[in-house]
Design a protein around this motif. Sequence first.
Motif, PDB file in Angstrom:
ATOM      1  N   GLU A   1      34.975  70.940  48.019  1.00 42.47           N
ATOM      2  CA  GLU A   1      35.155  71.910  49.095  1.00 42.47           C
ATOM      3  C   GLU A   1      35.051  73.334  48.541  1.00 42.47           C
ATOM      4  N   PRO A   2      33.820  73.809  48.313  1.00 43.73           N
ATOM      5  CA  PRO A   2      33.637  75.127  47.692  1.00 43.73           C
ATOM      6  C   PRO A   2      34.116  76.291  48.544  1.00 43.73           C
ATOM      7  N   ASP A   3      34.213  76.105  49.851  1.00 45.27           N
ATOM      8  CA  ASP A   3      34.586  77.216  50.722  1.00 45.27           C
ATOM      9  C   ASP A   3      36.048  77.183  51.145  1.00 45.27           C
ATOM     10  N   ALA A   4      36.800  76.217  50.669  1.00 46.88           N
ATOM     11  CA  ALA A   4      38.218  76.122  51.047  1.00 46.88           C
ATOM     12  C   ALA A   4      39.032  77.169  50.287  1.00 46.88           C
ATOM     13  N   PRO A   5      40.128  77.650  50.881  1.00 45.45           N
ATOM     14  CA  PRO A   5      40.983  78.607  50.169  1.00 45.45           C
ATOM     15  C   PRO A   5      41.730  77.932  49.013  1.00 45.45           C
ATOM     16  N   GLN A   6      42.286  78.752  48.158  1.00 47.58           N
ATOM     17  CA  GLN A   6      43.082  78.245  47.045  1.00 47.58           C
ATOM     18  C   GLN A   6      44.419  77.720  47.572  1.00 47.58           C
ATOM     19  N   ALA A   7      44.751  76.499  47.221  1.00 46.78           N
ATOM     20  CA  ALA A   7      46.027  75.935  47.641  1.00 46.78           C
ATOM     21  C   ALA A   7      47.179  76.610  46.900  1.00 46.78           C
ATOM     22  N   ARG A   8      48.371  76.509  47.504  1.00 49.10           N
ATOM     23  CA  ARG A   8      49.594  76.995  46.850  1.00 49.10           C
ATOM     24  C   ARG A   8      50.637  75.894  46.928  1.00 49.10           C
ATOM     25  N   GLU A   9      51.260  75.609  45.805  1.00 46.20           N
ATOM     26  CA  GLU A   9      52.261  74.549  45.733  1.00 46.20           C
ATOM     27  C   GLU A   9      53.473  74.884  46.596  1.00 46.20           C
ATOM     28  N   GLY A  10      54.052  73.861  47.224  1.00 45.08           N
ATOM     29  CA  GLY A  10      55.245  74.072  48.029  1.00 45.08           C
ATOM     30  C   GLY A  10      55.662  72.794  48.726  1.00 45.08           C
ATOM     31  N   ALA A  11      56.670  72.906  49.582  1.00 42.55           N
ATOM     32  CA  ALA A  11      57.162  71.750  50.322  1.00 42.55           C
ATOM     33  C   ALA A  11      56.059  71.168  51.193  1.00 42.55           C
ATOM     34  N   GLY A  12      55.967  69.857  51.221  1.00 39.25           N
ATOM     35  CA  GLY A  12      54.893  69.208  51.950  1.00 39.25           C
ATOM     36  C   GLY A  12      53.620  69.077  51.140  1.00 39.25           C
ATOM     37  N   GLY A  13      53.636  69.539  49.899  1.00 38.13           N
ATOM     38  CA  GLY A  13      52.494  69.400  49.005  1.00 38.13           C
ATOM     39  C   GLY A  13      52.797  68.387  47.916  1.00 38.13           C
ATOM     40  N   VAL A  14      51.822  68.172  47.052  1.00 39.97           N
ATOM     41  CA  VAL A  14      51.950  67.206  45.963  1.00 39.97           C
ATOM     42  C   VAL A  14      51.955  67.939  44.636  1.00 39.97           C
ATOM     43  N   HIS A  15      52.857  67.548  43.762  1.00 38.16           N
ATOM     44  CA  HIS A  15      52.975  68.176  42.441  1.00 38.16           C
ATOM     45  C   HIS A  15      51.990  67.572  41.443  1.00 38.16           C
ATOM     46  N   HIS A  16      51.958  66.242  41.352  1.00 40.72           N
ATOM     47  CA  HIS A  16      51.026  65.606  40.421  1.00 40.72           C
ATOM     48  C   HIS A  16      50.809  64.151  40.796  1.00 40.72           C
ATOM     49  N   LEU A  17      49.785  63.558  40.211  1.00 42.04           N
ATOM     50  CA  LEU A  17      49.560  62.128  40.330  1.00 42.04           C
ATOM     51  C   LEU A  17      49.557  61.522  38.938  1.00 42.04           C
ATOM     52  N   ALA A  18      49.971  60.263  38.873  1.00 40.84           N
ATOM     53  CA  ALA A  18      50.030  59.566  37.588  1.00 40.84           C
ATOM     54  C   ALA A  18      49.159  58.322  37.633  1.00 40.84           C
ATOM     55  N   LEU A  19      48.434  58.086  36.551  1.00 44.91           N
ATOM     56  CA  LEU A  19      47.591  56.916  36.394  1.00 44.91           C
ATOM     57  C   LEU A  19      48.278  55.931  35.460  1.00 44.91           C
ATOM     58  N   ARG A  20      48.058  54.645  35.707  1.00 42.26           N
ATOM     59  CA  ARG A  20      48.773  53.586  34.988  1.00 42.26           C
ATOM     60  C   ARG A  20      48.110  53.221  33.666  1.00 42.26           C
ATOM     61  N   THR A  21      48.948  53.086  32.644  1.00 39.25           N
ATOM     62  CA  THR A  21      48.544  52.394  31.434  1.00 39.25           C
ATOM     63  C   THR A  21      49.603  51.337  31.164  1.00 39.25           C
ATOM     64  N   THR A  22      49.208  50.174  30.719  1.00 43.11           N
ATOM     65  CA  THR A  22      50.087  49.009  30.793  1.00 43.11           C
ATOM     66  C   THR A  22      51.206  49.005  29.763  1.00 43.11           C
ATOM     67  N   THR A  23      50.895  49.262  28.510  1.00 41.16           N
ATOM     68  CA  THR A  23      51.866  49.063  27.431  1.00 41.16           C
ATOM     69  C   THR A  23      52.072  50.338  26.619  1.00 41.16           C
TER      70      THR A  23
ATOM     71  N   HIS B   1      52.058  56.498  40.074  1.00 36.00           N
ATOM     72  CA  HIS B   1      52.915  57.111  41.090  1.00 36.00           C
ATOM     73  C   HIS B   1      52.314  58.430  41.528  1.00 36.00           C
ATOM     74  N   VAL B   2      52.818  58.935  42.628  1.00 33.54           N
ATOM     75  CA  VAL B   2      52.491  60.279  43.111  1.00 33.54           C
ATOM     76  C   VAL B   2      53.805  61.004  43.289  1.00 33.54           C
ATOM     77  N   THR B   3      53.884  62.219  42.776  1.00 34.17           N
ATOM     78  CA  THR B   3      55.100  63.017  42.906  1.00 34.17           C
ATOM     79  C   THR B   3      54.814  64.222  43.778  1.00 34.17           C
ATOM     80  N   ALA B   4      55.535  64.305  44.893  1.00 30.54           N
ATOM     81  CA  ALA B   4      55.370  65.368  45.873  1.00 30.54           C
ATOM     82  C   ALA B   4      56.616  66.253  45.892  1.00 30.54           C
ATOM     83  N   ILE B   5      56.649  67.211  46.805  1.00 29.98           N
ATOM     84  CA  ILE B   5      57.722  68.203  46.849  1.00 29.98           C
ATOM     85  C   ILE B   5      58.355  68.187  48.233  1.00 29.98           C
ATOM     86  N   SER B   6      59.684  68.160  48.248  1.00 29.50           N
ATOM     87  CA  SER B   6      60.457  68.275  49.475  1.00 29.50           C
ATOM     88  C   SER B   6      61.429  69.433  49.340  1.00 29.50           C
TER      89      SER B   6
END
Length: 315
Positions: free
Chosen positions: A211-233, A8-13
């Motif tokens: 992207e070495p020249d990109a600014p530091q992101a800041r968490e907020g609405a319209g952004g993503v909090h985390h991503l989850a990878l699947r393990t079966t059992t 899953h992907v968990t974002a922020i609203s």
Amino acid sequence: MNLTGIHHVTAISANAPLNHRFYVETMGMRMVKKTVNQDDTSAYHLFYADGAGSPGTDLTFFDWPTPPARRGTNAITRTALRVADEASLEFWRERLGAAGITASPIRTINGRSAIDFEDPEGQRLTLLADGGAIPFVVWEKSPVPAEHQIRGLGPVTISVPKLDRTEVVLTKLLGLERSASYRDAAHATGEIHVFQIGEGGAAAELHVAVEPDAPQAREGAGGVHHLALRTTTFADYDAWAERLKAAGYPNSGKVDRFYFRSLYLREPNGILIEIATDEPGFSADEPAETMGLALALPPFLEARRAEIEAGLKPL
């Protein structure tokens, strides 16, 4: 104990009613679980997925009253959702346009046809044609015809200033395989590297933009909090807990979210990655046919139901 894909992907609203309307009414996804952030019960945790809430189809949101996210590196920058084919992409260009959402022309991203757009809060999304080969469960009550429905999560893109330390964690610790690289000026300023999860494919890739020249992101609405990878059992999950412990890599330790079990770690740039189990799933406490209609709370929060409900805004 190989990881098998994106769980899953968990974002922020910052606007749960707007979020709910868009993903259910416009995107035609099923809200399979209306619950709360277990670490902050003042906030909804809303899960949108296919008709059964299948693992790998969940786009989820924390409802937090926060300013808009600042875009940049050291962050999850884009989430892809899978559809069947280019006919579906054309359908979605028209549907999104009718809803006041501008979608890009169909273009190719790492060999797959796709369109890009943003939700009403600026969440960056891609619809990607997966060829229709990956199973999903149709939601019969969706306003979107079955042949064009969202089929699940596709590749997730993260941005980092340098690849080396991130690659070590992804490959040596988590077992991903670096399988390709491409450039996409619409998505990133630098090269994007494809890391295959398990057998790979449209539902099992992590794309890492350098992207070495990109600014530091800041968490907020319209952004993503985390991503989850699947393990079966649960057995595989236990093995992952032991692997992280043996490696001495900082992590949360075992966390039981009731609908799945979780382990949390941050790659070297601070991006939060979860390992989550496919079992037991969202029907653990609700009949499958009524999932998502009422506020669901895991057993360890049930005694606080009246307090929690009083603190939530109506959807």
